[in-house]
Design an enzyme around this catalytic site. Sequence first.
Site, PDB file in Angstrom:
ATOM      1  N   GLY A 103       0.832  -1.200   0.000  1.00 34.10           N
ATOM      2  CA  GLY A 103       0.000   0.000   0.000  1.00 34.10           C
ATOM      3  C   GLY A 103       0.862   1.244   0.000  1.00 34.10           C
ATOM      4  O   GLY A 103       1.787   1.338   0.795  1.00 34.10           O
ATOM      5  N   ARG A 135      19.877  10.689  -2.345  1.00 35.09           N
ATOM      6  CA  ARG A 135      20.827  11.792  -2.137  1.00 35.09           C
ATOM      7  C   ARG A 135      21.938  11.374  -1.175  1.00 35.09           C
ATOM      8  O   ARG A 135      23.106  11.685  -1.395  1.00 35.09           O
ATOM      9  CB  ARG A 135      20.097  13.027  -1.605  1.00 35.09           C
ATOM     10  CG  ARG A 135      19.148  13.654  -2.637  1.00 35.09           C
ATOM     11  CD  ARG A 135      19.802  14.810  -3.370  1.00 35.09           C
ATOM     12  NE  ARG A 135      19.086  15.187  -4.576  1.00 35.09           N
ATOM     13  CZ  ARG A 135      18.228  16.209  -4.685  1.00 35.09           C
ATOM     14  NH1 ARG A 135      17.966  16.970  -3.643  1.00 35.09           N
ATOM     15  NH2 ARG A 135      17.641  16.476  -5.836  1.00 35.09           N
ATOM     16  N   ARG A 142       1.494  -5.034  -5.714  1.00 38.84           N
ATOM     17  CA  ARG A 142       1.499  -6.254  -4.912  1.00 38.84           C
ATOM     18  C   ARG A 142       1.926  -7.367  -5.852  1.00 38.84           C
ATOM     19  O   ARG A 142       1.505  -7.404  -7.003  1.00 38.84           O
ATOM     20  CB  ARG A 142       0.113  -6.494  -4.306  1.00 38.84           C
ATOM     21  CG  ARG A 142      -0.219  -5.402  -3.285  1.00 38.84           C
ATOM     22  CD  ARG A 142      -1.281  -5.809  -2.292  1.00 38.84           C
ATOM     23  NE  ARG A 142      -1.190  -5.005  -1.076  1.00 38.84           N
ATOM     24  CZ  ARG A 142      -1.781  -3.819  -0.908  1.00 38.84           C
ATOM     25  NH1 ARG A 142      -2.516  -3.298  -1.856  1.00 38.84           N
ATOM     26  NH2 ARG A 142      -1.631  -3.160   0.225  1.00 38.84           N
ATOM     27  N   GLY A 187       5.054  -1.791   3.902  1.00 40.32           N
ATOM     28  CA  GLY A 187       4.452  -2.258   5.148  1.00 40.32           C
ATOM     29  C   GLY A 187       5.022  -3.608   5.570  1.00 40.32           C
ATOM     30  O   GLY A 187       6.027  -4.069   5.021  1.00 40.32           O
ATOM     31  N   ASP A 188       4.342  -4.268   6.532  1.00 44.62           N
ATOM     32  CA  ASP A 188       4.944  -5.488   7.087  1.00 44.62           C
ATOM     33  C   ASP A 188       5.041  -6.615   6.066  1.00 44.62           C
ATOM     34  O   ASP A 188       5.984  -7.412   6.113  1.00 44.62           O
ATOM     35  CB  ASP A 188       4.265  -5.929   8.389  1.00 44.62           C
ATOM     36  CG  ASP A 188       2.776  -6.100   8.254  1.00 44.62           C
ATOM     37  OD1 ASP A 188       2.244  -5.912   7.131  1.00 44.62           O
ATOM     38  OD2 ASP A 188       2.135  -6.441   9.260  1.00 44.62           O
ATOM     39  N   THR A 194       3.856   3.008   5.678  1.00 47.39           N
ATOM     40  CA  THR A 194       2.443   2.628   5.715  1.00 47.39           C
ATOM     41  C   THR A 194       1.675   3.658   6.532  1.00 47.39           C
ATOM     42  O   THR A 194       2.170   4.138   7.557  1.00 47.39           O
ATOM     43  CB  THR A 194       2.231   1.228   6.335  1.00 47.39           C
ATOM     44  OG1 THR A 194       0.834   1.072   6.637  1.00 47.39           O
ATOM     45  CG2 THR A 194       3.005   1.032   7.630  1.00 47.39           C
ATOM     46  N   ASP A 225      -0.821   3.002   8.254  1.00 45.21           N
ATOM     47  CA  ASP A 225      -1.497   2.336   9.382  1.00 45.21           C
ATOM     48  C   ASP A 225      -0.744   2.404  10.715  1.00 45.21           C
ATOM     49  O   ASP A 225      -1.339   2.159  11.759  1.00 45.21           O
ATOM     50  CB  ASP A 225      -1.749   0.862   9.047  1.00 45.21           C
ATOM     51  CG  ASP A 225      -2.659   0.698   7.834  1.00 45.21           C
ATOM     52  OD1 ASP A 225      -3.458   1.616   7.580  1.00 45.21           O
ATOM     53  OD2 ASP A 225      -2.562  -0.327   7.144  1.00 45.21           O
ATOM     54  N   ASP A 237       1.175   0.297  11.963  1.00 43.72           N
ATOM     55  CA  ASP A 237       0.978  -0.994  12.641  1.00 43.72           C
ATOM     56  C   ASP A 237       2.225  -1.873  12.587  1.00 43.72           C
ATOM     57  O   ASP A 237       2.127  -3.095  12.639  1.00 43.72           O
ATOM     58  CB  ASP A 237      -0.228  -1.724  12.019  1.00 43.72           C
ATOM     59  CG  ASP A 237      -0.035  -1.996  10.529  1.00 43.72           C
ATOM     60  OD1 ASP A 237       0.939  -1.482   9.935  1.00 43.72           O
ATOM     61  OD2 ASP A 237      -0.858  -2.726   9.958  1.00 43.72           O
ATOM     62  N   ARG A 259      -6.670  -1.241   8.940  1.00 44.59           N
ATOM     63  CA  ARG A 259      -6.744  -2.713   8.968  1.00 44.59           C
ATOM     64  C   ARG A 259      -7.072  -3.204  10.375  1.00 44.59           C
ATOM     65  O   ARG A 259      -8.007  -2.714  10.978  1.00 44.59           O
ATOM     66  CB  ARG A 259      -5.436  -3.321   8.430  1.00 44.59           C
ATOM     67  CG  ARG A 259      -5.215  -2.954   6.979  1.00 44.59           C
ATOM     68  CD  ARG A 259      -4.155  -3.806   6.346  1.00 44.59           C
ATOM     69  NE  ARG A 259      -2.827  -3.374   6.742  1.00 44.59           N
ATOM     70  CZ  ARG A 259      -1.716  -3.823   6.187  1.00 44.59           C
ATOM     71  NH1 ARG A 259      -1.766  -4.722   5.231  1.00 44.59           N
ATOM     72  NH2 ARG A 259      -0.548  -3.377   6.580  1.00 44.59           N
ATOM     73  N   GLY A 281     -12.132  15.493  17.839  1.00 40.89           N
ATOM     74  CA  GLY A 281     -13.107  15.664  18.915  1.00 40.89           C
ATOM     75  C   GLY A 281     -14.335  14.795  18.715  1.00 40.89           C
ATOM     76  O   GLY A 281     -15.474  15.217  18.946  1.00 40.89           O
ATOM     77  N   ALA A 282     -14.105  13.565  18.272  1.00 38.72           N
ATOM     78  CA  ALA A 282     -15.221  12.648  18.015  1.00 38.72           C
ATOM     79  C   ALA A 282     -15.989  12.358  19.302  1.00 38.72           C
ATOM     80  O   ALA A 282     -15.414  12.366  20.386  1.00 38.72           O
ATOM     81  CB  ALA A 282     -14.689  11.347  17.423  1.00 38.72           C
ATOM     82  N   HIS A 289      -9.632   5.540   0.313  1.00 42.02           N
ATOM     83  CA  HIS A 289      -8.311   5.829  -0.249  1.00 42.02           C
ATOM     84  C   HIS A 289      -7.912   7.300  -0.200  1.00 42.02           C
ATOM     85  O   HIS A 289      -6.743   7.607  -0.435  1.00 42.02           O
ATOM     86  CB  HIS A 289      -8.226   5.302  -1.678  1.00 42.02           C
ATOM     87  CG  HIS A 289      -8.124   3.811  -1.724  1.00 42.02           C
ATOM     88  ND1 HIS A 289      -9.225   3.005  -1.599  1.00 42.02           N
ATOM     89  CD2 HIS A 289      -7.056   2.990  -1.825  1.00 42.02           C
ATOM     90  CE1 HIS A 289      -8.838   1.741  -1.641  1.00 42.02           C
ATOM     91  NE2 HIS A 289      -7.527   1.711  -1.775  1.00 42.02           N
TER      92      HIS A 289
HETATM   93  P1  ADP Z   1       2.301  -4.123   2.833  1.00 45.34           P
HETATM   94  O1  ADP Z   1       3.754  -4.161   2.512  1.00 45.34           O
HETATM   95  O2  ADP Z   1       1.740  -2.738   2.702  1.00 45.34           O
HETATM   96  O3  ADP Z   1       2.004  -4.792   4.152  1.00 45.34           O
HETATM   97  P2  ADP Z   1       1.300  -6.470   1.401  1.00 45.34           P
HETATM   98  O4  ADP Z   1       1.069  -7.243   2.641  1.00 45.34           O
HETATM   99  O5  ADP Z   1       0.285  -6.520   0.325  1.00 45.34           O
HETATM  100  O6  ADP Z   1       1.518  -4.909   1.698  1.00 45.34           O
HETATM  101  O7  ADP Z   1       2.698  -6.951   0.795  1.00 45.34           O
HETATM  102  C1  ADP Z   1       3.251  -6.318  -0.328  1.00 45.34           C
HETATM  103  C2  ADP Z   1       4.080  -7.305  -1.108  1.00 45.34           C
HETATM  104  O8  ADP Z   1       5.144  -7.816  -0.303  1.00 45.34           O
HETATM  105  C3  ADP Z   1       3.336  -8.558  -1.566  1.00 45.34           C
HETATM  106  O9  ADP Z   1       2.580  -8.337  -2.731  1.00 45.34           O
HETATM  107  C4  ADP Z   1       4.483  -9.508  -1.818  1.00 45.34           C
HETATM  108  O10 ADP Z   1       5.147  -9.195  -3.019  1.00 45.34           O
HETATM  109  C5  ADP Z   1       5.422  -9.163  -0.657  1.00 45.34           C
HETATM  110  N1  ADP Z   1       5.112 -10.043   0.476  1.00 45.34           N
HETATM  111  C6  ADP Z   1       4.121  -9.945   1.373  1.00 45.34           C
HETATM  112  N2  ADP Z   1       4.113 -10.983   2.242  1.00 45.34           N
HETATM  113  C7  ADP Z   1       5.145 -11.770   1.863  1.00 45.34           C
HETATM  114  C8  ADP Z   1       5.663 -13.024   2.328  1.00 45.34           C
HETATM  115  N3  ADP Z   1       5.120 -13.674   3.379  1.00 45.34           N
HETATM  116  N4  ADP Z   1       6.727 -13.554   1.673  1.00 45.34           N
HETATM  117  C9  ADP Z   1       7.282 -12.923   0.637  1.00 45.34           C
HETATM  118  N5  ADP Z   1       6.839 -11.763   0.124  1.00 45.34           N
HETATM  119  C10 ADP Z   1       5.792 -11.185   0.728  1.00 45.34           C
END
Ligand code: ADP
Length: 322
Positions: free
Chosen positions: A11, A25, A72, A102-103, A126, A128, A130, A172, A186-187, A252
């Site tokens: 994302g 840079r 993705r 992200g994760d 990200t 989020d 998170d 999420r 101020g919800a 979005h």
């Molecule tokens: P985010 O990085 O925002 O958490 P996603 O979870 O959709 O988003 O992951 C983004 C991309 O990272 C995936 O489309 C894939 O290419 C790679 N990815 C995610 N999870 C794994 C995993 N368990 N192993 C390898 N690549 C991963």
Amino acid sequence: VRSIAILTSGGDAPGMNPAIRGVVRAALHQGIEVFGINRGYSGLISDDMAPMSSSSVSNIVQRGGTILKSDRCEAFKKPDVRASAAEILRARGIDALVVIGGDGSLTGAHLLQQETGIEVIGLPGTIDNDIFGTDDTIGFDTAVNTALEAIDRIRDTASSHERHFLVEVMGRASGFIAIHVGMAAGAEMILVPERAIEIERISEELAAARRAGTGSSGIIVVAEGPEPGLTYRLAQQLKEHGQDPRVCILGHIQRGGSPTGHDRVLATCMGAMAVSYLGAGYSDIMVGVRDGQILDVPLEDIIRFRKGLDPTLLELALQVHR
Ligand code: ADP
């Protein structure tokens, strides 16, 4: 390290561009060559990359999204695809990869390092917030401010028509955005996945506020939660209890827009620090920030542990916002 590559994945988040700029840079400053990979891991596995110069990151610090595009890539979850990705990098003489995402994206980076020895550094990109091991992520502050601006507008119409609005924010499975946005806006109420939603109580409180003349209108911030459609289901349940709330899904909108000053500074520092860490021989880590200090977090930890909402923050928020 003589040559590195950089990609943005998953994302998108406002602040990815200043992060790219910081990496490019800082690397060029140290005489390191940088390749920009297009469309995240999809571009990596199809060898879609080009050298970046100082001017390729000119005039991007204020732009939302990512100039490198994001994607993705299901295929990257397969070990043989990651092995061929490493071959592509090696064939170009690239020693290390910087991944902003992200994760999920950081999990992919960790596996690439473990299986192929390609050095990787992650940056938490990200909205989020998170990701374990860091207090803040690139894009979170901007997303909170964007949602806030939208809610200030919704409040005008809520007040004119004496209505309650359920406003769904992203995040999420976590309530980070919701708690921050709810407090700042101020919800009247904040509903997060970290706490059970009690329809009876909510509906009684709305009715009581109306009777007392203190709450003919109001904003209820709802974290989207892991399952889609939560906010519409809540609205339906409240209707069954005699309430008639409107629903607004911010969606979005929260991912776009010019990054705030805070996110630009965070992203620039993290980008430059990624290059310093590589120069110092670090790998398989994410650049994080804790108590105002930039630090390294093992990628293994961010995969293994889940970041929870600060219980004190949650408690304080719920004292004011129910
Ligand atoms: P985010 O990085 O925002 O958490 P996603 O979870 O959709 O988003 O992951 C983004 C991309 O990272 C995936 O489309 C894939 O290419 C790679 N990815 C995610 N999870 C794994 C995993 N368990 N192993 C390898 N690549 C991963």
